[in-house]
Design an enzyme around this catalytic site. Sequence first.
Site, PDB file in Angstrom:
ATOM      1  N   CYS A 177      46.310  67.861  34.122  1.00  0.00           N
ATOM      2  CA  CYS A 177      47.199  69.013  33.942  1.00  0.00           C
ATOM      3  C   CYS A 177      47.902  69.310  35.263  1.00  0.00           C
ATOM      4  O   CYS A 177      47.247  69.601  36.265  1.00  0.00           O
ATOM      5  CB  CYS A 177      46.413  70.240  33.482  1.00  0.00           C
ATOM      6  SG  CYS A 177      47.480  71.676  33.310  1.00  0.00           S
ATOM      7  N   CYS A 210      47.153  72.540  27.601  1.00  0.00           N
ATOM      8  CA  CYS A 210      45.978  72.107  28.368  1.00  0.00           C
ATOM      9  C   CYS A 210      44.771  72.912  27.878  1.00  0.00           C
ATOM     10  O   CYS A 210      44.820  74.137  27.846  1.00  0.00           O
ATOM     11  CB  CYS A 210      46.221  72.355  29.858  1.00  0.00           C
ATOM     12  SG  CYS A 210      44.724  72.202  30.850  1.00  0.00           S
ATOM     13  N   GLU A 222      44.387  31.280  36.604  1.00  0.00           N
ATOM     14  CA  GLU A 222      45.125  30.340  37.478  1.00  0.00           C
ATOM     15  C   GLU A 222      45.057  30.904  38.900  1.00  0.00           C
ATOM     16  O   GLU A 222      44.579  32.016  39.092  1.00  0.00           O
ATOM     17  CB  GLU A 222      46.587  30.251  37.020  1.00  0.00           C
ATOM     18  CG  GLU A 222      47.260  31.608  37.122  1.00  0.00           C
ATOM     19  CD  GLU A 222      48.503  31.789  36.271  1.00  0.00           C
ATOM     20  OE1 GLU A 222      48.842  30.882  35.506  1.00  0.00           O
ATOM     21  OE2 GLU A 222      49.105  32.853  36.400  1.00  0.00           O
ATOM     22  N   HIS A 255      43.413  52.916  39.241  1.00  0.00           N
ATOM     23  CA  HIS A 255      44.764  53.212  38.748  1.00  0.00           C
ATOM     24  C   HIS A 255      44.756  54.231  37.599  1.00  0.00           C
ATOM     25  O   HIS A 255      45.731  54.345  36.871  1.00  0.00           O
ATOM     26  CB  HIS A 255      45.459  51.921  38.290  1.00  0.00           C
ATOM     27  CG  HIS A 255      45.855  51.028  39.429  1.00  0.00           C
ATOM     28  ND1 HIS A 255      46.241  49.712  39.268  1.00  0.00           N
ATOM     29  CD2 HIS A 255      45.932  51.262  40.768  1.00  0.00           C
ATOM     30  CE1 HIS A 255      46.525  49.188  40.450  1.00  0.00           C
ATOM     31  NE2 HIS A 255      46.338  50.094  41.371  1.00  0.00           N
ATOM     32  N   ASN A 258      42.333  48.352  35.796  1.00  0.00           N
ATOM     33  CA  ASN A 258      42.673  48.554  34.392  1.00  0.00           C
ATOM     34  C   ASN A 258      42.502  50.007  33.996  1.00  0.00           C
ATOM     35  O   ASN A 258      41.557  50.684  34.410  1.00  0.00           O
ATOM     36  CB  ASN A 258      41.792  47.676  33.503  1.00  0.00           C
ATOM     37  CG  ASN A 258      42.023  46.202  33.775  1.00  0.00           C
ATOM     38  OD1 ASN A 258      43.007  45.840  34.415  1.00  0.00           O
ATOM     39  ND2 ASN A 258      41.120  45.358  33.314  1.00  0.00           N
TER      40      ASN A 258
HETATM   41  P1  OAD Z   1      48.839  41.061  36.113  1.00  0.00           P
HETATM   42  O1  OAD Z   1      49.472  41.030  34.769  1.00  0.00           O
HETATM   43  O2  OAD Z   1      49.733  41.150  37.301  1.00  0.00           O
HETATM   44  O3  OAD Z   1      47.935  39.764  36.326  1.00  0.00           O
HETATM   45  C1  OAD Z   1      47.017  39.347  35.362  1.00  0.00           C
HETATM   46  C2  OAD Z   1      46.284  38.121  35.890  1.00  0.00           C
HETATM   47  O4  OAD Z   1      45.294  37.787  34.935  1.00  0.00           O
HETATM   48  C3  OAD Z   1      47.174  36.884  36.092  1.00  0.00           C
HETATM   49  O5  OAD Z   1      46.899  36.297  37.357  1.00  0.00           O
HETATM   50  C4  OAD Z   1      46.759  35.954  34.949  1.00  0.00           C
HETATM   51  O6  OAD Z   1      46.799  34.584  35.329  1.00  0.00           O
HETATM   52  C5  OAD Z   1      45.318  36.389  34.718  1.00  0.00           C
HETATM   53  N1  OAD Z   1      44.870  36.158  33.330  1.00  0.00           N
HETATM   54  C6  OAD Z   1      45.569  36.225  32.178  1.00  0.00           C
HETATM   55  N2  OAD Z   1      44.799  35.966  31.132  1.00  0.00           N
HETATM   56  C7  OAD Z   1      43.557  35.726  31.611  1.00  0.00           C
HETATM   57  C8  OAD Z   1      42.301  35.389  31.025  1.00  0.00           C
HETATM   58  N3  OAD Z   1      42.150  35.255  29.711  1.00  0.00           N
HETATM   59  N4  OAD Z   1      41.235  35.209  31.849  1.00  0.00           N
HETATM   60  C9  OAD Z   1      41.361  35.350  33.192  1.00  0.00           C
HETATM   61  N5  OAD Z   1      42.512  35.658  33.800  1.00  0.00           N
HETATM   62  C10 OAD Z   1      43.597  35.857  33.026  1.00  0.00           C
HETATM   63  O7  OAD Z   1      47.779  42.254  36.089  1.00  0.00           O
HETATM   64  P2  OAD Z   1      47.062  42.999  37.320  1.00  0.00           P
HETATM   65  O8  OAD Z   1      46.848  42.060  38.447  1.00  0.00           O
HETATM   66  O9  OAD Z   1      45.890  43.712  36.758  1.00  0.00           O
HETATM   67  O10 OAD Z   1      49.239  48.984  37.740  1.00  0.00           O
HETATM   68  O11 OAD Z   1      48.165  44.050  37.693  1.00  0.00           O
HETATM   69  C11 OAD Z   1      47.901  44.980  38.720  1.00  0.00           C
HETATM   70  C12 OAD Z   1      48.562  46.304  38.423  1.00  0.00           C
HETATM   71  O12 OAD Z   1      49.953  46.084  38.148  1.00  0.00           O
HETATM   72  C13 OAD Z   1      48.069  46.996  37.190  1.00  0.00           C
HETATM   73  O13 OAD Z   1      46.898  47.749  37.398  1.00  0.00           O
HETATM   74  C14 OAD Z   1      49.200  47.893  36.818  1.00  0.00           C
HETATM   75  C15 OAD Z   1      50.335  46.906  37.026  1.00  0.00           C
HETATM   76  O14 OAD Z   1      51.575  47.441  37.300  1.00  0.00           O
HETATM   77  C16 OAD Z   1      49.565  50.213  37.311  1.00  0.00           C
HETATM   78  O15 OAD Z   1      49.884  50.454  36.159  1.00  0.00           O
HETATM   79  C17 OAD Z   1      49.502  51.254  38.375  1.00  0.00           C
END
Ligand code: OAD
Length: 244
Positions: free
Chosen positions: A127, A146, A213, A119, A96
């Site tokens: 910069c 900057c 899930e 990330h 995050n």
């Molecule tokens: P995703 O949006 O891909 O996945 C979020 C996960 O959180 C899913 O499996 C949901 O089921 C789960 N979820 C949603 N609400 C929830 C809750 N209240 N409690 C528990 N789980 C919950 O997000 P990330 O896996 O973080 O990268 O995505 C990975 C990366 O993709 C991010 O860091 C970002 C994105 O592109 C960059 O920006 C570089």
Amino acid sequence: MMPPRNIVILTGAGVSAESGIGTFRDSGGLWEQHRVEDVATPEAFARDPDLVHRFYDMRREQIQARAPNAAHLALARLQRDWPGQSGGRVTLVTQNVDDLHDRAARAEGVVDADVIHMHGEHLSVWCTACDARQGWTGALADRPACPSCGVPALRPDIVWFGEMPYRMEAILTAIDEADMFVSIGTSGAVYPAAGFVRTAAELGAWTLELNLEASQGTDWFDEARHGPATRIVPAWVEEMLSGG
Ligand code: OAD
């Protein structure tokens, strides 16, 4: 299983969802509203920096109005209390770019809190002229200078698709030394983070998934618990801290 000492925790957007920060891939998620190729790649920034700046300026502003939830706070308490209880340590790695783990650590009085933002971070800028990184809460669309070198060459300090995540060596060392690997609120869609569970399992750690899930990598985990983070994360932390 031997009682664990060193724990590595990987978090994703799901841990911040109940703070009101939308995830990426759930229905209505950010990547349904914006194309990754338009806002989250170095090519997009080269092609249309105004669009990219406006997108991140909006997100930077939004997260400052959000607050850590019960899951962030519970993880901070684990970071604070686990070393004294077990003699081990907790390494918190997050995908995050919000600062909710950092704020939770401050709220719970974690000394020397180290949250690894693999990330990048919304509240930091980089910069491209002098390479300095610094804290930043304002906008970039108006091309401010900057503070270090005076050149208006600041970009979001975010790891875009095609770029190398930060602090990979520290993360892999922590996984190598971990007895337990816990993945929280991540879909398991983005590598290298999605591969950490496999590495951890192969290096002998016990692995746990805490997610709303089943994630894409769910079969790699020794145990999976499904439900909202604000419920299942504090419950797990209490279990750990009560020696359960
Ligand atoms: P995703 O949006 O891909 O996945 C979020 C996960 O959180 C899913 O499996 C949901 O089921 C789960 N979820 C949603 N609400 C929830 C809750 N209240 N409690 C528990 N789980 C919950 O997000 P990330 O896996 O973080 O990268 O995505 C990975 C990366 O993709 C991010 O860091 C970002 C994105 O592109 C960059 O920006 C570089």
